[in-house]
Motif scaffolding. Sequence first.
Motif, PDB file in Angstrom:
ATOM      1  N   SER A   1       0.808  -1.213   0.000  1.00 28.68           N
ATOM      2  CA  SER A   1       0.000   0.000   0.000  1.00 28.68           C
ATOM      3  C   SER A   1       0.844   1.268   0.000  1.00 28.68           C
ATOM      4  N   ASP A   2       2.021   1.239   0.618  1.00 36.52           N
ATOM      5  CA  ASP A   2       2.869   2.430   0.609  1.00 36.52           C
ATOM      6  C   ASP A   2       3.347   2.753  -0.803  1.00 36.52           C
ATOM      7  N   GLU A   3       3.658   1.720  -1.577  1.00 36.24           N
ATOM      8  CA  GLU A   3       4.077   1.924  -2.958  1.00 36.24           C
ATOM      9  C   GLU A   3       2.886   2.360  -3.822  1.00 36.24           C
ATOM     10  N   ALA A   4       1.734   1.757  -3.586  1.00 40.56           N
ATOM     11  CA  ALA A   4       0.519   2.138  -4.318  1.00 40.56           C
ATOM     12  C   ALA A   4       0.172   3.588  -4.035  1.00 40.56           C
ATOM     13  N   TYR A   5       0.319   4.000  -2.776  1.00 39.87           N
ATOM     14  CA  TYR A   5       0.014   5.377  -2.396  1.00 39.87           C
ATOM     15  C   TYR A   5       0.851   6.358  -3.215  1.00 39.87           C
ATOM     16  N   LYS A   6       2.118   6.049  -3.406  1.00 39.57           N
ATOM     17  CA  LYS A   6       3.000   6.928  -4.181  1.00 39.57           C
ATOM     18  C   LYS A   6       2.483   7.105  -5.608  1.00 39.57           C
ATOM     19  N   TYR A   7       2.067   6.004  -6.225  1.00 40.13           N
ATOM     20  CA  TYR A   7       1.564   6.085  -7.599  1.00 40.13           C
ATOM     21  C   TYR A   7       0.251   6.857  -7.675  1.00 40.13           C
ATOM     22  N   PHE A   8      -0.657   6.600  -6.739  1.00 39.99           N
ATOM     23  CA  PHE A   8      -1.931   7.316  -6.759  1.00 39.99           C
ATOM     24  C   PHE A   8      -1.740   8.789  -6.403  1.00 39.99           C
ATOM     25  N   ASN A   9      -0.780   9.090  -5.556  1.00 36.68           N
ATOM     26  CA  ASN A   9      -0.483  10.478  -5.229  1.00 36.68           C
ATOM     27  C   ASN A   9       0.021  11.211  -6.475  1.00 36.68           C
ATOM     28  N   LEU A  10       0.866  10.547  -7.246  1.00 34.24           N
ATOM     29  CA  LEU A  10       1.357  11.123  -8.492  1.00 34.24           C
ATOM     30  C   LEU A  10       0.194  11.339  -9.475  1.00 34.24           C
ATOM     31  N   THR A  11      -0.716  10.389  -9.529  1.00 28.65           N
ATOM     32  CA  THR A  11      -1.876  10.509 -10.410  1.00 28.65           C
ATOM     33  C   THR A  11      -2.756  11.685 -10.003  1.00 28.65           C
ATOM     34  N   VAL A  12      -2.976  11.848  -8.700  1.00 35.87           N
ATOM     35  CA  VAL A  12      -3.772  12.981  -8.209  1.00 35.87           C
ATOM     36  C   VAL A  12      -3.093  14.299  -8.559  1.00 35.87           C
ATOM     37  N   THR A  13      -1.775  14.336  -8.457  1.00 36.92           N
ATOM     38  CA  THR A  13      -1.031  15.549  -8.780  1.00 36.92           C
ATOM     39  C   THR A  13      -1.171  15.898 -10.267  1.00 36.92           C
ATOM     40  N   ARG A  14      -1.083  14.895 -11.110  1.00 39.36           N
ATOM     41  CA  ARG A  14      -1.147  15.134 -12.548  1.00 39.36           C
ATOM     42  C   ARG A  14      -2.574  15.327 -13.073  1.00 39.36           C
TER      43      ARG A  14
ATOM     44  N   ALA B   1     -11.584  11.518 -10.216  1.00 35.12           N
ATOM     45  CA  ALA B   1     -12.169  11.048  -8.955  1.00 35.12           C
ATOM     46  C   ALA B   1     -11.589   9.708  -8.516  1.00 35.12           C
ATOM     47  N   ALA B   2     -11.393   8.792  -9.438  1.00 33.22           N
ATOM     48  CA  ALA B   2     -10.902   7.456  -9.090  1.00 33.22           C
ATOM     49  C   ALA B   2      -9.534   7.499  -8.425  1.00 33.22           C
ATOM     50  N   ALA B   3      -8.705   8.442  -8.818  1.00 36.79           N
ATOM     51  CA  ALA B   3      -7.375   8.555  -8.215  1.00 36.79           C
ATOM     52  C   ALA B   3      -7.479   8.873  -6.724  1.00 36.79           C
ATOM     53  N   TYR B   4      -8.415   9.741  -6.356  1.00 38.00           N
ATOM     54  CA  TYR B   4      -8.620  10.059  -4.945  1.00 38.00           C
ATOM     55  C   TYR B   4      -9.139   8.842  -4.185  1.00 38.00           C
ATOM     56  N   TYR B   5     -10.045   8.118  -4.826  1.00 35.55           N
ATOM     57  CA  TYR B   5     -10.602   6.932  -4.185  1.00 35.55           C
ATOM     58  C   TYR B   5      -9.500   5.929  -3.863  1.00 35.55           C
ATOM     59  N   TYR B   6      -8.697   5.596  -4.861  1.00 34.15           N
ATOM     60  CA  TYR B   6      -7.665   4.583  -4.650  1.00 34.15           C
ATOM     61  C   TYR B   6      -6.540   5.068  -3.743  1.00 34.15           C
ATOM     62  N   ARG B   7      -6.234   6.347  -3.789  1.00 33.75           N
ATOM     63  CA  ARG B   7      -5.239   6.868  -2.842  1.00 33.75           C
ATOM     64  C   ARG B   7      -5.780   6.773  -1.422  1.00 33.75           C
ATOM     65  N   GLY B   8      -7.076   7.041  -1.265  1.00 30.63           N
ATOM     66  CA  GLY B   8      -7.706   6.900   0.049  1.00 30.63           C
ATOM     67  C   GLY B   8      -7.698   5.467   0.547  1.00 30.63           C
TER      68      GLY B   8
ATOM     69  N   ALA C   1      -6.134  11.415   6.243  1.00 26.33           N
ATOM     70  CA  ALA C   1      -5.845  11.567   4.814  1.00 26.33           C
ATOM     71  C   ALA C   1      -6.805  10.714   3.987  1.00 26.33           C
ATOM     72  N   SER C   2      -7.089   9.518   4.458  1.00 26.62           N
ATOM     73  CA  SER C   2      -8.013   8.639   3.759  1.00 26.62           C
ATOM     74  C   SER C   2      -9.405   9.256   3.692  1.00 26.62           C
ATOM     75  N   GLN C   3      -9.864   9.801   4.793  1.00 24.26           N
ATOM     76  CA  GLN C   3     -11.188  10.422   4.824  1.00 24.26           C
ATOM     77  C   GLN C   3     -11.252  11.630   3.888  1.00 24.26           C
ATOM     78  N   ALA C   4     -10.201  12.425   3.870  1.00 20.56           N
ATOM     79  CA  ALA C   4     -10.164  13.596   2.974  1.00 20.56           C
ATOM     80  C   ALA C   4     -10.235  13.163   1.510  1.00 20.56           C
ATOM     81  N   ASP C   5      -9.511  12.099   1.174  1.00 22.55           N
ATOM     82  CA  ASP C   5      -9.551  11.607  -0.208  1.00 22.55           C
ATOM     83  C   ASP C   5     -10.925  11.058  -0.566  1.00 22.55           C
ATOM     84  N   MET C   6     -11.569  10.371   0.360  1.00 23.93           N
ATOM     85  CA  MET C   6     -12.909   9.848   0.089  1.00 23.93           C
ATOM     86  C   MET C   6     -13.912  10.989  -0.096  1.00 23.93           C
TER      87      MET C   6
END
Length: 69
Positions: free
Chosen positions: A8-21, A26-33, A57-62
């Motif tokens: 999950s820590d590695e997944a978080y990095k990828y989803f965080n990058l997706t949210v930034t870009r 919406a799906a990027a926030y969901y999966y990062r959460g 952080a999870s609640q904010a993303d949701m």
Amino acid sequence: MLLRSSKSDEAYKYFNLTVTRFPQEAAAYYYRGVASRHMAGTVDKTKTEEIRAHLIASQADMNKFLELA
């Protein structure tokens, strides 16, 4: 795939990058959460502040996911 393999820590990095870009994706926030929620479950139970930070952080993303969906 990373979430299923307990990385999950590695997944978080990828989803965080997706949210930034793609901040309107919406799906990027969901999966990062989801990744953040998983990370809260893997932290040593004595580190309550770190767990709390992941859950907040999870609640904010949701919430953002619901706002965009």
